[in-house]
Design a protein around this motif. Structure first.
Motif, short mmCIF file in Angstrom:
data_model
loop_
_atom_site.label_atom_id
_atom_site.label_comp_id
_atom_site.label_asym_id
_atom_site.label_seq_id
_atom_site.Cartn_x
_atom_site.Cartn_y
_atom_site.Cartn_z
N LYS A 174 0.84 -1.07 -0.13
CA LYS A 174 0.04 -0.02 0.00
C LYS A 174 0.83 1.32 0.01
N GLY A 175 0.54 2.20 -0.84
CA GLY A 175 1.22 3.55 -0.71
C GLY A 175 2.33 3.64 -1.83
N VAL A 176 2.70 2.43 -2.48
CA VAL A 176 3.73 2.47 -3.49
C VAL A 176 3.10 3.00 -4.79
N TRP A 177 3.99 3.83 -5.56
CA TRP A 177 3.60 4.47 -6.60
C TRP A 177 4.03 3.51 -7.68
N LEU A 178 3.31 2.96 -8.43
CA LEU A 178 3.38 1.97 -9.57
C LEU A 178 3.30 2.82 -11.02
N PRO A 179 4.55 3.01 -11.68
CA PRO A 179 4.34 3.43 -13.11
C PRO A 179 3.78 2.43 -14.04
N GLU A 180 3.02 2.88 -15.04
CA GLU A 180 3.03 1.88 -16.28
C GLU A 180 3.95 1.47 -16.75
N PRO A 181 4.00 0.38 -17.12
CA PRO A 181 5.18 -0.33 -17.75
C PRO A 181 5.66 0.40 -18.89
N GLY A 182 4.87 0.97 -19.74
CA GLY A 182 5.36 2.06 -21.02
C GLY A 182 5.50 1.48 -22.27
N VAL A 183 5.18 0.18 -22.39
CA VAL A 183 5.47 -0.72 -23.45
C VAL A 183 3.89 -0.71 -24.25
#
Length: 190
Positions: A174-183
């Motif tokens: 919880k609370g971690v920022w997960l960016p999109e994979p970008g592919v």
């Protein structure tokens, strides 16, 4: 007068430090194994800082870790390997993938040179896309014991079918920022 002396001494310090560093580097006994030569705050790294041959296969590859310098923080580290290569286990033809690996480190982080050599070891290794992708994740988990890990394997098409493989160890913290994979998903020529 005291200020001039201090300025002269201060201007000589960087040169003295540089000379001391060079003497320290020259004093390293190159005949000793790298394990005794490279330390990263408590970690013995055998591959970083020296020429290392690529392992013959993933089973022989050594994934090294170092203490997490931000162990008290919750953050994501990302490895992106846009030119991953393995072999088809049936035809022996090359398979190519774009890998995106996100992990939340615990006490350890993955040392990137050993990780690059690990990925290189797949170049002559025959395995299906699913096996390669999940195996990489499991080896990283075994080596670094992260709080969480996910891998996205975007495999380039052979025979007209791209295969994308996704694996994660559970729910992200919880609370971690997960960016999109970008592919982007495969779209062909259109």
């Amino acid at each position: 007068m005291a200020q001039k002396t201090n300025q002269k001494t201060a201007s000589k310090r960087p040169a003295a430090r540089k000379a001391a560093t060079l003497e320290t580097l020259d004093a390293i006994d190159r005949s000793k194994p790298a394990k005794s030569r490279v330390k990263a705050k408590g970690a013995s790294l055998t591959q970083l800082g020296r020429q290392t041959a690529a392992p013959a296969d993933p089973e022989r590859a050594t994934l090294e870790t170092a203490p997490n310098p931000q162990a008290g923080e919750l953050y994501v580290a990302r490895f992106t390997a846009p030119e991953f290569t393995s072999l088809c286990p049936v035809t022996g033809q090359p398979d190519f993938a774009h890998l995106v690996i996100d992990y939340v480190p615990g006490k350890l982080i993955v040392e990137s040179k050993s990780f690059k050599l690990f990925l290189t070891s797949f170049r002559n290794h025959g395995a299906f896309h699913e096996d390669c992708t999940v195996y990489i994740a499991k080896r990283l988990v075994a080596a670094a014991k992260p709080k969480w890990l996910r891998i996205a394997g975007y495999w380039y098409p052979r025979g007209g079918i791209p295969i994308d493989v996704f694996y994660q160890t559970g729910e992200p913290p919880k609370g971690v920022w997960l960016p999109e994979p970008g592919v982007a998903p495969y779209r062909g020529r259109g």
